[in-house]
Design a protein around this motif. Structure first.
Motif, short mmCIF file in Angstrom:
data_model
loop_
_atom_site.label_atom_id
_atom_site.label_comp_id
_atom_site.label_asym_id
_atom_site.label_seq_id
_atom_site.Cartn_x
_atom_site.Cartn_y
_atom_site.Cartn_z
N SER A 168 -14.73 6.96 28.49
CA SER A 168 -16.14 7.10 28.87
C SER A 168 -16.90 7.98 27.88
N SER A 169 -16.17 8.73 27.04
CA SER A 169 -16.88 9.59 26.09
C SER A 169 -17.20 8.89 24.77
N ASN A 170 -16.61 7.74 24.50
CA ASN A 170 -16.93 7.07 23.23
C ASN A 170 -17.22 5.58 23.40
N ALA A 171 -17.59 5.17 24.61
CA ALA A 171 -17.83 3.74 24.86
C ALA A 171 -18.97 3.21 23.99
N GLY A 172 -20.02 4.00 23.80
CA GLY A 172 -21.16 3.56 22.98
C GLY A 172 -20.71 3.29 21.54
N ARG A 173 -19.92 4.22 21.00
CA ARG A 173 -19.42 4.04 19.63
C ARG A 173 -18.51 2.81 19.54
N ALA A 174 -17.69 2.62 20.57
CA ALA A 174 -16.78 1.46 20.57
C ALA A 174 -17.58 0.15 20.63
N PHE A 175 -18.67 0.14 21.40
CA PHE A 175 -19.52 -1.06 21.47
C PHE A 175 -20.10 -1.36 20.08
N ARG A 176 -20.59 -0.30 19.41
CA ARG A 176 -21.20 -0.52 18.09
C ARG A 176 -20.14 -1.04 17.11
N TRP A 177 -18.94 -0.46 17.18
CA TRP A 177 -17.82 -0.89 16.32
C TRP A 177 -17.55 -2.37 16.56
N ALA A 178 -17.52 -2.76 17.82
CA ALA A 178 -17.20 -4.15 18.17
C ALA A 178 -18.31 -5.10 17.70
N PHE A 179 -19.57 -4.68 17.87
CA PHE A 179 -20.66 -5.58 17.47
C PHE A 179 -20.80 -5.69 15.95
#
Ligand code: 13P
Ligand code: SF4
Length: 377
Positions: A168-179
């Motif tokens: 939950s602390s890096n979900a935003g970064r993981a989304f950007r990585w995936a996109f």
């Protein structure tokens, strides 16, 4: 690894005592304190104790490191101790085994400490979902991303298909990585964290359909899959699902000026009404950084909320639970002082109980997915 347990064992007056769990469970909580402290001292640097913020006070006070899932996975990757006692739930101990050094052994004091959300996605169901994405002709452009709260098999599934793990602390970064690598994310298994994160990035709710593993074809058409930006898995946390928008309205009415801070596992409507969202570590930091006199309602597990209320009362900060009836994570609660004493005293005797070991064939790709997470920070 060279174990120091023989020396520890020789010094142990418990050597003759029985280490069966039933003998511990019959004893009161407070009688465990001294035994835990003594065993811990005997084990010394051979053993490290990691504690999640939802653990009860009687257990977490013995932790060498406390943290949210991300911080604990960093601690697990960094420690050189022979034994890691994980006071948390099963998926956390599995991750510690995945990230640990060769020869290190991870112990979960009670094997029944699972996570109901992690149980909502089984690997065979996830494979069926991926096949549907393949039939729709969109699997190659989809990046599978799993929340830490999932089994090692699902982490491996994601790693093997170019995806990763997030907390939950890096979900935003993981989304950007995936996109940066695909058109779409398959997000497992928490629909709420996925929806809240996607929405914060400007993705429309209608672009994030929910895949229901109990429905034929997930309850979605090929067109819906092809048009989606994020396919959300139909999973949730029973603890955080209890918080409702009406609770936010109620605390605002009861305490004018109150700040409502919630974990992103809470439903979308609650997160929209909150002042801030954050992992357990972030929620603590928000309270720490707030000026004296601040008032907070916190939407997360009750042990953490109560602990914060007690800790910050002397600084004039008032903290209440968002839902008056509160809710604890019953599986985290399974790690009792008795289970901890049992695991530690067995270790003093040279016996490893409740070892968590991920299968070698799962390890490789699950580790890849976790390493990708640690790389994005
Ligand atoms: P954190 O990573 O925020 O500690 O959350 C873990 C968890 O299980 C929350 O329900
Ligand atoms: Fe799982 Fe919810 Fe407990 Fe976290 S609080 S461990 S998501 S059941």
């Amino acid at each position: 690894m060279n174990l120091a347990v023989d020396a520890v064992k020789a010094a142990s007056p418990e050597a003759a005592s029985s280490c069966t769990l039933e003998n511990y469970l019959a004893l009161p909580d407070h009688s465990m304190d001294e035994r835990i402290a003594r065993a811990r001292a005997r084990l010394g640097a051979t053993t490290v104790l990691l504690g999640h913020h939802y653990q009860r006070d009687e257990v977490i006070r013995f932790a060498d490191f406390t943290g949210d899932s991300y911080k604990l996975s960093q601690a697990a990757a960094a420690t050189t101790a022979n034994y890691v006692i994980f006071c948390g739930v099963h998926f956390m101990a599995e991750s510690a085994d995945l990230l640990g050094q060769a020869g290190q052994q991870v112990i979960l004091p009670d094997l029944n400490a699972g996570c109901s959300m992690a149980d909502m996605a089984e690997i065979s169901q996830v494979e069926a979902c991926w096949e549907a994405l393949e039939r729709a002709g969109v699997a190659a452009e989809t990046v599978p991303l799993t929340y830490m709260n999932s089994t090692a098999a699902i982490k491996a599934f994601c790693g093997e298909r170019g995806g990763l793990v997030c907390t939950s602390s890096n979900a935003g970064r993981a989304f950007r990585w995936a996109f940066e690598r695909g058109q779409r994310i398959l997000f497992l298994p928490d629909q709420h964290l996925g929806r809240n994160t996607g929405h914060a990035m400007g993705i429309g709710l209608n672009e994030m359909p929910v895949w229901d593993p109990w429905m034929p074809q997930g309850g979605l058409t090929r067109q819906q899959l092809a048009a989606s930006r994020v396919v959300l898995w139909k999973g949730h946390c029973a603890v955080h699902q209890r918080f409702l928008p009406s609770h936010v309205d109620q605390v605002r009415a009861n305490f004018p000026g109150i700040q409502v801070i919630v974990h992103p596992e809470c439903r979308f409507e609650v997160c929209q009404k909150a002042d801030a969202l954050g992992s357990t570590e972030r929620l603590i930091k928000i309270v720490e950084d707030a000026p004296e006199g601040s008032v907070f309602a916190i939407g997360t597990e009750l042990h953490l909320v109560n602990r914060l209320a007690k800790r910050f009362a002397p600084q004039g900060k008032k903290i209440v639970t968002l839902d008056e009836t509160g809710c604890l994570c019953t599986t985290m609660y399974r790690i009792s002082p008795q289970h901890l004493a049992w695991a530690l005293e067995n270790l003093v005797e040279g016996r490893v109980v409740n070892r968590i070991q991920v299968k070698p064939e799962t390890k490789r790709w699950a580790r890849v997915a976790l390493d990708r997470m640690l790389e994005i920070g």
